[in-house]
Design an enzyme around this catalytic site. Structure first.
Site, PDB file in Angstrom:
ATOM      1  N   GLN A   1       0.891  -0.660   0.323  1.00  0.00           N
ATOM      2  CA  GLN A   1      -0.197  -0.219  -0.150  1.00  0.00           C
ATOM      3  C   GLN A   1       1.425   1.514   0.139  1.00  0.00           C
ATOM      4  OE1 GLN A   1      -2.723   1.774   0.433  1.00  0.00           O
ATOM      5  NE2 GLN A   1      -4.142   0.730  -0.554  1.00  0.00           N
TER       6      GLN A   1
ATOM      7  N   MET B   1      -8.547   4.081   4.870  1.00  0.00           N
ATOM      8  CA  MET B   1      -8.315   5.418   4.425  1.00  0.00           C
ATOM      9  C   MET B   1      -9.685   6.145   4.975  1.00  0.00           C
ATOM     10  SD  MET B   1      -5.310   5.050   4.277  1.00  0.00           S
ATOM     11  CE  MET B   1      -4.943   6.821   3.030  1.00  0.00           C
TER      12      MET B   1
ATOM     13  N   HIS C   1      -9.936  -0.264  -5.337  1.00  0.00           N
ATOM     14  CA  HIS C   1      -8.428  -0.498  -6.493  1.00  0.00           C
ATOM     15  C   HIS C   1      -8.056  -2.138  -6.571  1.00  0.00           C
ATOM     16  CE1 HIS C   1      -6.994  -0.861  -1.907  1.00  0.00           C
ATOM     17  NE2 HIS C   1      -6.448  -1.310  -2.306  1.00  0.00           N
TER      18      HIS C   1
ATOM     19  N   CYS D   1      -0.112  17.975   9.959  1.00  0.00           N
ATOM     20  CA  CYS D   1      -1.626  19.066   9.577  1.00  0.00           C
ATOM     21  C   CYS D   1      -0.436  18.967   7.747  1.00  0.00           C
ATOM     22  CB  CYS D   1      -1.492  19.884  10.194  1.00  0.00           C
ATOM     23  SG  CYS D   1       0.585  20.530  10.691  1.00  0.00           S
TER      24      CYS D   1
END
Length: 624
Positions: free
Chosen positions: A133, A221, A311, A477
């Site tokens: 991944q 995700m 995917h 961030c």
């Protein structure tokens, strides 16, 4: 139990070390060890018994024997040596130098003509390869928080682009796919509360307040979606076929509510939308069934996307015609039939997205390559001699839209590319001490360093309130060119002065400004047509190796699957030393700088300006 026979994760044996005592010969090796084990922590990983971290089959190590050998190698690795990892298996320790990466990783690389799932799976069965991944095989996954801010940034960009300045009445009707106020049109104003003869309305000011945002997938995700949407003040309605995933997202405070009835979930979501509440709902169903019901009821989402593991059609995607139990059996007994059903389902999935888009839903691909899967299906059916009429009859719920699978855009060209032109991307870090107080110190530091970055400040405040740590305390961030270098040096100073209890490990997602070539995702619709040029992620890996990153990875496939992407990752440790300071200056300048350079080379004016401002422009250098 012998490693060769070991089949399950041992939480005692593989517990992530914390504190300021190390078992390796240096903090960089120790950081790699801790982050590898953190990837497999049950709080973090989806299926630690299979060494799968996220994304259907994204693994941290090829097998338990390889995992144990990696751990052993990291413990004997000297400060002038490098450990080589080939698709999750350690293959060599070589003499390099103190500023070289301690670990070099290559995952899932295949010669292009053989770069497909069929050949990969043949090698995987032989024990010769694993799927890494993105951050699974590069040991820098930090749980769903790792993708939350990117998802938050995407939905914030959607709000700014599509909803800023609109006023959504508390009472709205969905008529032929268009959201209307009771007088038939949107009201406008200057940000204040307004009143008509029926109800009050609220100007969005770039938020998702009063919007219904539909998607699917609550895995490693996709699990970031509900929190990212509610952080932007919207309502999230998300389909998920595996109940444990819904429960996990509720447990970690990423998701608010669970429903098992589709209509009840839709009704509750519409209620929250009308009330202007920021709430997220997970509904136990297949994405196709949720979209079919929305279509049948003429309930048109304000935004629509998908984060199922499309995917990976075999492992990641559950056909709508099968239960989970049936899918697990068929996958083992008849792989070819399973794939036929999965592709048929993905095609219908995309067709439903197109139908809802045509009725007014703002629709985009969120990087799982589902559009390409639908296109592959359509082409395969044509090659079998099926006519468009036969395809339409096969999916008779509505009129099939042929040759339209790519009619809705990917999220990067639609919303994220301007950020990439500024060198902005997912800057993440973890406290190797295991102490949340160290992350609190870094949070405060970051907000004080960049007070002008209002979006980042808002994110950091919400993250402190809403994000539950998974495994080692960590934060993410989005920072741009110049900002990452400043942050890294400041973290190193925190370590040097003892203001945090142990070194800070700094990394990023491979989904970044200059580290990936993925024509259906990060590099879709590049201005100069260079979508498929893969030199850039390879150059990124090379320059990070040359600059002295702590470990560097180069992967194939990522979130879009075999044959569709090449991407690079880097991690660097701030251990408070002078050597680390120099490495941080190089790596955290060059790594995002590659993204600025790549986009400037493609012709983006914003990237050209950023390159000039940061002394990255080659033409200016040659004129000196």
């Amino acid at each position: 139990m012998s490693t060769a026979l070991q089949k399950t994760y041992d939480p005692v044996k593989y517990k992530t070390p914390t504190g300021n005592k190390i078992s390796c010969k240096g903090w960089i090796q120790e950081a790699a060890l801790r982050m590898l084990l953190n990837n497999l922590n049950p709080e973090v990983a989806e299926r630690p018994d299979d060494l799968i971290v996220y994304g259907g089959r994204g693994k941290a190590a090829r097998n338990f024997e390889a995992l144990d050998n990696i751990i052993a190698a990291l413990k004997v690795l000297e400060n002038d040596e490098s450990l080589l990892i080939q698709s999750g298996k350690p293959v060599a320790i070589l003499k390099t130098h103190k500023d070289a990466p301690r670990v070099l990783i290559s995952n899932s690389q295949l010669v292009p003509n053989w770069a497909n799932w069929k050949h990969f799976e043949e090698l995987e069965k032989k024990g010769l390869m694993m799927y890494g991944q993105m951050t699974a095989g590069s040991w820098i996954y930090i749980g769903s928080q790792g993708i939350v801010q990117g998802t938050y940034e995407t939905y914030a960009a959607i709000a700014d682009k599509h909803f800023a300045g609109e006023i959504r009445n508390k009472k709205q009707e969905t008529i032929d796919g268009k959201q209307e106020t009771e007088n038939g049109q949107w009201a406008t104003g200057n940000g204040e509360q307004v009143t008509d003869n029926k109800e009050q309305g609220t100007r969005n000011n770039g938020s998702l307040k009063g919007t219904l945002n539909v998607t699917a997938g609550l895995g490693g995700m996709g699990g970031a979606q509900p929190l990212a949407i509610t952080m932007n003040e919207g309502v999230a309605l998300i389909a998920e076929v595996e109940e444990w995933r819904i429960d996990k997202r509720i447990e970690t405070r990423y998701l608010d509510e669970k429903f098992t009835d589709i209509d009840e979930a839709i009704d509750r979501a519409l209620q929250y939308k009308t009330e202007g509440k920021a709430k997220s709902i997970g509904v136990l169903c297949n994405a196709v069934h949720l979209l079919q019901r929305l279509y049948e009821r003429n309930v048109i989402p304000d935004t629509l996307t998908d984060q199922t593991s499309a995917h990976d059609p075999l492992i990641g995607y559950i056909p709508h015609t099968l239960t989970n139990e049936q899918a697990n059996v068929l996958r083992e007994q008849n792989k070819e039939q399973y794939l036929e059903l999965a592709y048929d389902s993905m095609y219908l999935h995309v067709q439903l997205m197109l139908q809802l888009m045509d009725k007014g839903a703002i629709t985009f691909d969120y990087g799982n390559n589902i559009r390409a899967r639908a296109q592959e299906y359509e082409e395969s059916q044509k090659s079998k001699g099926k006519s468009q009429k036969e395809l339409t009859i096969q999916h008779s719920t509505f009129n099939i839209q042929h040759n339209r699978n790519f009619d809705f855009p990917g999220f990067v060209p639609a919303y994220i590319r301007p950020l990439f032109c500024l060198g902005k991307g997912p800057f993440r870090w973890a406290a190797l001490s295991g102490d949340p107080a160290d992350i609190a110190s870094t949070d405060e530091l970051i907000m004080n360093m960049f007070p002008q970055n209002k979006g980042m400040i808002r994110w950091m405040k919400m993250a402190k309130e809403k994000i539950a740590f998974q495994g080692l305390p960590a934060r993410i961030c989005w920072l741009g060119q110049g900002e990452r270098e400043k942050a890294g040096l400041a973290f190193n100073e925190l370590v040097r002065t003892g203001k945090v209890k142990a070194p800070i490990v700094i990394g990023r997602d491979h989904l970044d400004t200059g580290s990936v070539a993925s024509p259906n995702r990060e590099t879709e619709a590049m201005m100069d047509g260079s979508d498929a040029v893969a030199d850039w992620p390879i150059l990124n890996a090379l320059v990070n190796t040359a600059g002295g990153a702590s470990w560097v990875s180069l992967h194939h496939g990522g979130g879009v699957g075999m044959g569709y992407s090449i991407h690079a990752g880097m991690v660097i440790v701030a251990d408070g030393t002078d050597d680390a300071e120099q490495r941080l200056k190089r790596v955290l300048r060059n790594d995002p700088g590659m993204g600025v350079i790549r986009h400037a080379d493609a012709g983006y004016e914003l990237a050209k300006e950023t390159a000039k401002e940061n002394n990255l422009d080659l033409t200016a250098r040659l004129k000196k």
